[in-house]
Design an enzyme around this catalytic site. Structure first.
Site, PDB file in Angstrom:
ATOM      1  N   GLU A 262     103.609  -4.384  51.933  1.00 45.27           N
ATOM      2  CA  GLU A 262     103.771  -3.461  50.802  1.00 45.27           C
ATOM      3  C   GLU A 262     102.379  -2.993  50.423  1.00 45.27           C
ATOM      4  OE1 GLU A 262     104.197  -3.491  46.164  1.00 45.27           O
ATOM      5  OE2 GLU A 262     105.439  -5.031  47.110  1.00 45.27           O
ATOM      6  N   CYS A 299     102.301  -2.286  41.403  1.00 53.14           N
ATOM      7  CA  CYS A 299     102.651  -1.433  42.539  1.00 53.14           C
ATOM      8  C   CYS A 299     103.647  -0.354  42.144  1.00 53.14           C
ATOM      9  CB  CYS A 299     103.188  -2.277  43.689  1.00 53.14           C
ATOM     10  SG  CYS A 299     104.295  -3.592  43.171  1.00 53.14           S
TER      11      CYS A 299
END
Length: 517
Positions: A262, A299
């Site tokens: 990620e 994020c």
């Protein structure tokens, strides 16, 4: 004497060491941490390889009890873990208490998933010896663990995405031993969490190679870990550059392996006309609260806003600007992250057509000051680099002339973790044609909320097309994360005595199974 790292059940100290850094001051914390040697990295991986076949065939209940034991061991160390994490990350106590709860909660979620049994994917197609024109043999399939997994701790979640975080929990649930590379910004926090896992390994009578923790700054340790032939998959949360570097190492092996990384996301927020007309000021204030939460170091931080140019958008920007001016500078996770944020803001604010609408007060070198910027869609479309992630408490508002320009902006975006729609019923006709675009671009679409809350659940998708993640078919949060570390095996015409318990006629594990005539 430097603090040890964990090679299976053994505590090791190396000749070289490094220190933890207090995020708020940039000063060294008390205590040295041993840097894992190349030989010990190799031994950790070899122990994981030796433990794999025994560990992957433990019963689902045994692995569930192990995950529960890790959660309990973390809770027993909660005060020490949170205290150290506050120093190493600069995050406040309340946030870290919540993050520890999330960490233990996701461990217990995977324990429930194991006990439910759907993850095993057991399928049975009995033999059809009389079928014409050809008979069918007995066919059975299940999911098995892929092998030892390398997990990299994340800078922005020292607990929930780190040593005992989601990658570790899902890999252990799948039946994969784990070797964790601790984030160098959190050596003390990581060791405390690693000791909790090691305690649970011993208490549950599991092979020592089920878990190891390696430590140290620089790239060599991570490269050696991913390159080791015992490692069969990688879990990573971090920068695009770091993720791509690990992907290159994994792809260059004699046996390439998957890296579930990620990496980068700006999480577009779309403001629709009726919603803006009804609550522009409230949306502006809530937007600033989301983009500046914990210095924007999420994020899922809302990095861009897309909207039609209008007086209602001006109302939104006015409220957001006023709110942002009151956002105090916040300590960032590391000095390096703070410096990168400052460089990113300087580059973005100096680009053609970009205006700084509001700025929060500046702090010292360890802090990130909030920024609100705006640009016309014409300028953005001629300079796609404006949509590159700037990790921290800033966001860029994109003014569009019409619906066609909104489409052009969305089509030009890279893959993202999330997209958010602020809509009222009158906006549905404008929003509906955009959903197919968003489905191609993101992993989670939400309405009338903010993306900086990620529920740990069975249906959560925390993933998306590149560069949000390296594999858009997967999620790093929620029950579906276990499937990254499983693979299918089919058994054709094997006698019952040789079948794994998951597929035996008597179903001794009591798993849910799909049977077809």
């Amino acid at each position: 004497m430097s603090s040890a790292y964990l090679i299976g059940a053994q505590r090791r100290t190396g000749a070289a060491s490094f220190t933890g850094i207090e995020a708020a001051t940039g000063k060294a914390l008390d205590g040295d941490f041993a840097i894992t040697t190349a030989d010990d990295i190799a031994q950790a991986c070899a122990l994981a390889g030796a433990a794999f076949d025994a560990y992957r065939e433990t019963t689902p209940e045994a692995r569930a009890a192990f995950l529960d034991a890790i959660a309990a061991a973390l809770e027993a160390r909660a005060e020490a873990i949170v205290a150290r994490a506050m120093l190493e990350s600069g995050l406040p106590q309340g946030r870290l208490n919540g993050e520890l709860g999330r960490t233990t909660g996701q461990l217990r979620l995977f324990a429930k998933v194991l006990r439910e049994g759907d993850w095993a994917g057991a399928i049975i197609e009995p033999a059809l010896p009389e079928r014409q024109p050809l008979p069918r043999p007995d066919l059975r399939a299940r999911q098995i663990a892929v092998g030892p997994v390398a997990v990299f701790g994340a800078s922005n979640f020292p607990l929930a995405f780190s040593v005992a975080g989601g990658d570790t929990a899902s890999a252990l649930a799948a039946g994969c031993p784990v070797v964790v590379k601790a984030h160098p910004a959190h050596p003390g926090t990581s060791l405390l969490a690693g000791e909790a896992i090691a305690e649970a390994v011993a208490a549950c009578g599991l092979p020592e190679g089920v878990f190891s923790l390696i430590q140290g700054p620089g790239n060599d340790i991570g490269t050696a870990l991913v390159a080791n032939p015992h490692i069969k998959a990688v879990g990573f949360t971090g920068s695009r550059g770091g993720g791509l570097a690990l992907i290159a190492v994994a792809a260059s092996r004699l046996e390439p392996i998957p890296v579930y990384a990620e990496m980068s996301s700006i999480n577009p927020v779309l403001l629709f006309p009726a919603a803006l007309a009804a609550r522009a000021e409230d949306l502006g204030r809530a937007y600033v609260g989301s983009l500046s939460l914990f210095a924007g170091q999420f994020c899922t931080n809302p990095g861009v806003v897309v909207a039609l140019d209008s007086p209602d958008l001006d109302r939104f920007l006015g409220a957001a600007s006023e709110a942002l001016k009151g956002v105090a500078p916040q300590v960032m996770l590391t000095g390096g992250i703070a410096a990168a944020y400052a460089r990113g803001i300087e580059t973005l604010s100096g680009a053609d057509g970009v205006a700084v609408l509001a700025a929060g007060p500046d702090g010292d070198a360890q802090c990130g000051a909030a920024r609100l910027l705006a640009v016309d869609a014409d300028d953005l479309l001629s300079n796609p680099a404006l949509t590159h992630e700037v990790f921290g408490p800033s966001s860029l508002v994109i003014r569009c002339k019409d619906a066609e320009q909104i489409v052009a902006v969305l089509e030009g975006l890279e893959g993202q973790l999330t997209a958010t729609l602020h809509i009222d019923e009158a906006d549905y006709p404008l929003a509906a044609p955009l959903l197919p675009i968003l489905e191609r671009k993101v992993g989670r679409i939400l309405a009338n909320g903010w993306p900086t809350g990620v529920e740990v659940s069975r249906s959560m998708v925390h993933g998306g097309p590149f560069p949000a993640t390296s594999d858009p078919r997967t999620t790093s949060v929620g029950a579906m994360a276990i499937h990254r570390f499983l693979r299918p095996v089919c058994y054709q015409a094997l006698p019952d005595a040789l079948l794994p318990d998951a597929l035996k006629a008597g179903n001794p594990l009591g798993l849910p199974r799909r049977q077809f005539d």
